[in-house]
Design a protein around this motif. Sequence first.
Motif, PDB file in Angstrom:
ATOM      1  N   THR A 135       0.802  -1.228   0.000  1.00 56.71           N
ATOM      2  CA  THR A 135       0.000   0.000   0.000  1.00 56.71           C
ATOM      3  C   THR A 135       0.832   1.274   0.000  1.00 56.71           C
ATOM      4  OG1 THR A 135      -0.153  -0.132   2.411  1.00 56.71           O
ATOM      5  CG2 THR A 135      -1.948  -1.117   1.130  1.00 56.71           C
ATOM      6  N   ASP A 136       2.063   1.219   0.507  1.00 58.04           N
ATOM      7  CA  ASP A 136       2.853   2.449   0.588  1.00 58.04           C
ATOM      8  C   ASP A 136       4.119   2.391  -0.257  1.00 58.04           C
ATOM      9  OD1 ASP A 136       4.342   0.645   2.028  1.00 58.04           O
ATOM     10  OD2 ASP A 136       4.942   2.108   3.559  1.00 58.04           O
ATOM     11  N   GLY A 137       4.200   1.431  -1.137  1.00 59.71           N
ATOM     12  CA  GLY A 137       5.390   1.308  -1.968  1.00 59.71           C
ATOM     13  C   GLY A 137       5.164   0.269  -3.041  1.00 59.71           C
ATOM     14  N   SER A 138       6.109  -0.637  -3.176  1.00 61.76           N
ATOM     15  CA  SER A 138       6.008  -1.648  -4.221  1.00 61.76           C
ATOM     16  C   SER A 138       6.535  -2.978  -3.721  1.00 61.76           C
ATOM     17  CB  SER A 138       6.803  -1.217  -5.457  1.00 61.76           C
ATOM     18  OG  SER A 138       8.176  -1.060  -5.130  1.00 61.76           O
ATOM     19  N   VAL A 139       6.055  -4.043  -4.350  1.00 65.84           N
ATOM     20  CA  VAL A 139       6.557  -5.387  -4.070  1.00 65.84           C
ATOM     21  C   VAL A 139       7.789  -5.613  -4.932  1.00 65.84           C
ATOM     22  CG1 VAL A 139       6.061  -7.851  -4.198  1.00 65.84           C
ATOM     23  CG2 VAL A 139       4.284  -6.259  -3.442  1.00 65.84           C
ATOM     24  N   ASP A 140       8.910  -5.874  -4.280  1.00 64.80           N
ATOM     25  CA  ASP A 140      10.152  -6.104  -5.019  1.00 64.80           C
ATOM     26  C   ASP A 140      10.219  -7.505  -5.606  1.00 64.80           C
ATOM     27  OD1 ASP A 140      11.130  -3.606  -4.752  1.00 64.80           O
ATOM     28  OD2 ASP A 140      12.668  -4.083  -3.265  1.00 64.80           O
ATOM     29  N   SER A 141       9.760  -8.500  -4.828  1.00 67.03           N
ATOM     30  CA  SER A 141       9.851  -9.877  -5.308  1.00 67.03           C
ATOM     31  C   SER A 141       8.923 -10.765  -4.496  1.00 67.03           C
ATOM     32  CB  SER A 141      11.289 -10.406  -5.216  1.00 67.03           C
ATOM     33  OG  SER A 141      11.723 -10.422  -3.865  1.00 67.03           O
ATOM     34  N   VAL A 142       8.624 -11.927  -5.066  1.00 63.21           N
ATOM     35  CA  VAL A 142       7.837 -12.958  -4.392  1.00 63.21           C
ATOM     36  C   VAL A 142       8.592 -14.273  -4.521  1.00 63.21           C
ATOM     37  CG1 VAL A 142       5.727 -14.330  -4.437  1.00 63.21           C
ATOM     38  CG2 VAL A 142       5.602 -11.847  -4.706  1.00 63.21           C
ATOM     39  N   ALA A 143       8.855 -14.904  -3.386  1.00 60.42           N
ATOM     40  CA  ALA A 143       9.548 -16.196  -3.364  1.00 60.42           C
ATOM     41  C   ALA A 143       8.540 -17.305  -3.080  1.00 60.42           C
ATOM     42  CB  ALA A 143      10.649 -16.199  -2.309  1.00 60.42           C
ATOM     43  N   PHE A 144       8.667 -18.406  -3.805  1.00 69.06           N
ATOM     44  CA  PHE A 144       7.788 -19.563  -3.641  1.00 69.06           C
ATOM     45  C   PHE A 144       8.560 -20.668  -2.917  1.00 69.06           C
ATOM     46  CE2 PHE A 144       6.151 -17.127  -7.105  1.00 69.06           C
ATOM     47  CZ  PHE A 144       4.776 -17.290  -7.079  1.00 69.06           C
ATOM     48  N   PHE A 145       7.924 -21.251  -1.891  1.00 70.44           N
ATOM     49  CA  PHE A 145       8.555 -22.303  -1.097  1.00 70.44           C
ATOM     50  C   PHE A 145       7.708 -23.570  -1.174  1.00 70.44           C
ATOM     51  CE2 PHE A 145      10.217 -18.392   0.527  1.00 70.44           C
ATOM     52  CZ  PHE A 145      11.515 -18.681   0.944  1.00 70.44           C
ATOM     53  N   ILE A 146       8.381 -24.703  -1.375  1.00 71.28           N
ATOM     54  CA  ILE A 146       7.717 -26.003  -1.428  1.00 71.28           C
ATOM     55  C   ILE A 146       8.423 -26.923  -0.444  1.00 71.28           C
ATOM     56  CG2 ILE A 146       7.141 -27.998  -2.862  1.00 71.28           C
ATOM     57  CD1 ILE A 146       7.004 -26.104  -5.243  1.00 71.28           C
ATOM     58  N   ASN A 147       7.655 -27.412   0.524  1.00 70.04           N
ATOM     59  CA  ASN A 147       8.192 -28.260   1.600  1.00 70.04           C
ATOM     60  C   ASN A 147       9.388 -27.606   2.287  1.00 70.04           C
ATOM     61  OD1 ASN A 147       6.237 -30.163   1.204  1.00 70.04           O
ATOM     62  ND2 ASN A 147       7.546 -31.646   0.193  1.00 70.04           N
ATOM     63  N   GLY A 148       9.274 -26.283   2.517  1.00 67.83           N
ATOM     64  CA  GLY A 148      10.278 -25.557   3.276  1.00 67.83           C
ATOM     65  C   GLY A 148      11.469 -25.068   2.492  1.00 67.83           C
ATOM     66  N   SER A 149      11.603 -25.464   1.221  1.00 69.18           N
ATOM     67  CA  SER A 149      12.745 -25.046   0.407  1.00 69.18           C
ATOM     68  C   SER A 149      12.290 -24.048  -0.659  1.00 69.18           C
ATOM     69  CB  SER A 149      13.399 -26.253  -0.268  1.00 69.18           C
ATOM     70  OG  SER A 149      13.893 -27.162   0.696  1.00 69.18           O
ATOM     71  N   ARG A 150      13.134 -23.036  -0.897  1.00 71.48           N
ATOM     72  CA  ARG A 150      12.800 -22.044  -1.919  1.00 71.48           C
ATOM     73  C   ARG A 150      12.810 -22.716  -3.291  1.00 71.48           C
ATOM     74  NH1 ARG A 150      13.664 -16.154  -2.299  1.00 71.48           N
ATOM     75  NH2 ARG A 150      14.535 -16.269  -0.189  1.00 71.48           N
ATOM     76  N   TYR A 151      11.681 -22.608  -3.993  1.00 75.99           N
ATOM     77  CA  TYR A 151      11.555 -23.231  -5.311  1.00 75.99           C
ATOM     78  C   TYR A 151      11.984 -22.267  -6.413  1.00 75.99           C
ATOM     79  CZ  TYR A 151       9.418 -25.742  -9.241  1.00 75.99           C
ATOM     80  OH  TYR A 151       9.199 -26.401 -10.432  1.00 75.99           O
ATOM     81  N   THR A 152      11.494 -21.030  -6.345  1.00 82.04           N
ATOM     82  CA  THR A 152      11.889 -20.008  -7.301  1.00 82.04           C
ATOM     83  C   THR A 152      11.459 -18.649  -6.776  1.00 82.04           C
ATOM     84  OG1 THR A 152      11.837 -19.374  -9.648  1.00 82.04           O
ATOM     85  CG2 THR A 152       9.753 -20.032  -8.656  1.00 82.04           C
ATOM     86  N   THR A 153      11.964 -17.577  -7.410  1.00 84.32           N
ATOM     87  CA  THR A 153      11.627 -16.203  -7.024  1.00 84.32           C
ATOM     88  C   THR A 153      11.291 -15.407  -8.277  1.00 84.32           C
ATOM     89  OG1 THR A 153      13.104 -16.289  -5.107  1.00 84.32           O
ATOM     90  CG2 THR A 153      12.432 -14.110  -5.872  1.00 84.32           C
ATOM     91  N   LEU A 154      10.208 -14.620  -8.207  1.00 87.01           N
ATOM     92  CA  LEU A 154       9.809 -13.751  -9.308  1.00 87.01           C
ATOM     93  C   LEU A 154       9.999 -12.297  -8.887  1.00 87.01           C
ATOM     94  CD1 LEU A 154       6.521 -15.488 -10.541  1.00 87.01           C
ATOM     95  CD2 LEU A 154       8.864 -15.820 -11.363  1.00 87.01           C
ATOM     96  N   ASP A 155      10.616 -11.497  -9.770  1.00 88.51           N
ATOM     97  CA  ASP A 155      10.885 -10.094  -9.463  1.00 88.51           C
ATOM     98  C   ASP A 155       9.774  -9.163  -9.911  1.00 88.51           C
ATOM     99  OD1 ASP A 155      13.327 -10.741  -8.332  1.00 88.51           O
ATOM    100  OD2 ASP A 155      14.381 -10.630 -10.253  1.00 88.51           O
ATOM    101  N   GLN A 156       8.803  -9.673 -10.650  1.00 85.86           N
ATOM    102  CA  GLN A 156       7.683  -8.843 -11.082  1.00 85.86           C
ATOM    103  C   GLN A 156       6.472  -9.729 -11.359  1.00 85.86           C
ATOM    104  OE1 GLN A 156       9.006  -6.853 -14.628  1.00 85.86           O
ATOM    105  NE2 GLN A 156       8.996  -8.699 -15.881  1.00 85.86           N
ATOM    106  N   GLY A 157       5.292  -9.094 -11.317  1.00 86.79           N
ATOM    107  CA  GLY A 157       4.068  -9.832 -11.563  1.00 86.79           C
ATOM    108  C   GLY A 157       3.841 -10.074 -13.043  1.00 86.79           C
TER     109      GLY A 157
END
Length: 467
Positions: free
Chosen positions: A167-189
């Motif tokens: 609400t007051d800025g921007s989302v830099d990235s979204v990280a996806f986790f599967i069974n506790g381990s990082r699967y991948t990261t996206l820097d934009q929608g």
Amino acid sequence: DPQYRLALAWQNVAYNQPPHPGFFLGHGMPEPPVPDIRVLEPNNTPFIQILSPANGFELNLGLDLNVIVHAFGISDTSQMVVLFDNDTTVLDTLFAPPYVTAVSGLTSGAHSLTASAFDTEGNLMVSQPVLFTVDEGYPHITITSPEDRAIFGPGESIPIHVEAYDTDGSVDSVAFFINGSRYTTLDQGPYSITFDTPAIGLYEIYAVAYDNDLHETESEVIEVEVGAIRIFQESTTGFCGFENGSGSIDNNHPGHTGSGFANSENISGVRIIWAVNVIEDGDYSFTWRYAATEARPARLYINDTLIGTVDFANTGDWTNWDEVSLTATGVKAGIKKIALEAAMGSGLANIDYMKILSLTGEVSVNSVSCSWIPTHMDERMPRASAGDRFTLFPVPAGNYLHIQFEDIIETITRLSIHSMDGTRVMTLEGLKMNRIRLDIPELNNGMYVLTLDTDQGHYTEKFVILK
């Protein structure tokens, strides 16, 4: 006499110290004055303390504030704890322990939380304030698909979509986790990925959003299952009704799937029966979607062998549906009678459907006619090798397949062929022969499972068609 009372006390801790009164005892002495000693009532002033949240807590805007208050010394006849925001706004009133609540609708900014405990006798105590901040600067994140407890077939890709904003800025990235381990990261929608060809099993999925102010927010955790599955509704082949009592298929409680749900008689021992063809030996998870207004435990039987107890807990209302599962290990291939038996006099829960998931193989089960349920409940394992009992040729098969038993006395009575996804593609019944040629020009290339019933046993064997 306070002096004498004290002297009695020291007699308990010292030797040869006689107690003395606080006045002279002698002949003709005047009467000593009565000392002013009063017994006071215990102090009933309530004690109160906020255990959660901690001082300095930061809350994301839009989330509930979970509050835990510890209070004692309140009159048993009337007690109350009132939560205040910034000393003036009443957030909630709690009338009985445990003093736990979730406060919603808090505005952004600094807050001071206090709790007051008082009763009708005029006793009052106010807690120390807890300072916390509602920050709208944290990112928001929600997993919109798949749904929690979704089920996928083996090798099927799982699409995962996340909604994230700040609400007051921007989302830099979204990280996806599967069974506790990082699967991948996206820097934009858009924040959408595909979990490719997962192996059979259970997966926990969540995502984390990071914003430009180095804040982060973790989504809820969802669970998905990957395996070969089959769902048995009350209106499909394989649902065989009730045993050891009566029941009906009803639809008067909303929220069910299919045409209705199975409602058993309210007696102990009543059963719901299904007829299932297990394609391969292995481990299978049995899941029931149900509703109940009280705990109604049941026993699971496979071919009258007790597998275990299923805990059908209270869902709160007949319109609230939930799922419960039980795993059966080492299930043998073949036609099975699945029985769910009420363990209490209240009968079974209302059953919407039964779902069977293979935990070890790429094929599950399929439904068969209830008349196919074996009467002798033969739980023998299939023969270890087809070569020991019968021969399949040619290998691989083309437009036809020969089946020939080595023992000329053993007679084929029924056979079926299933694809690897559990679909029955051929069935022949009423057979009385030792050998047979199957014409299969309509079957596509691939692997299949052949199931044979004879007058001496039950067998399964895989074969390949390559034209």
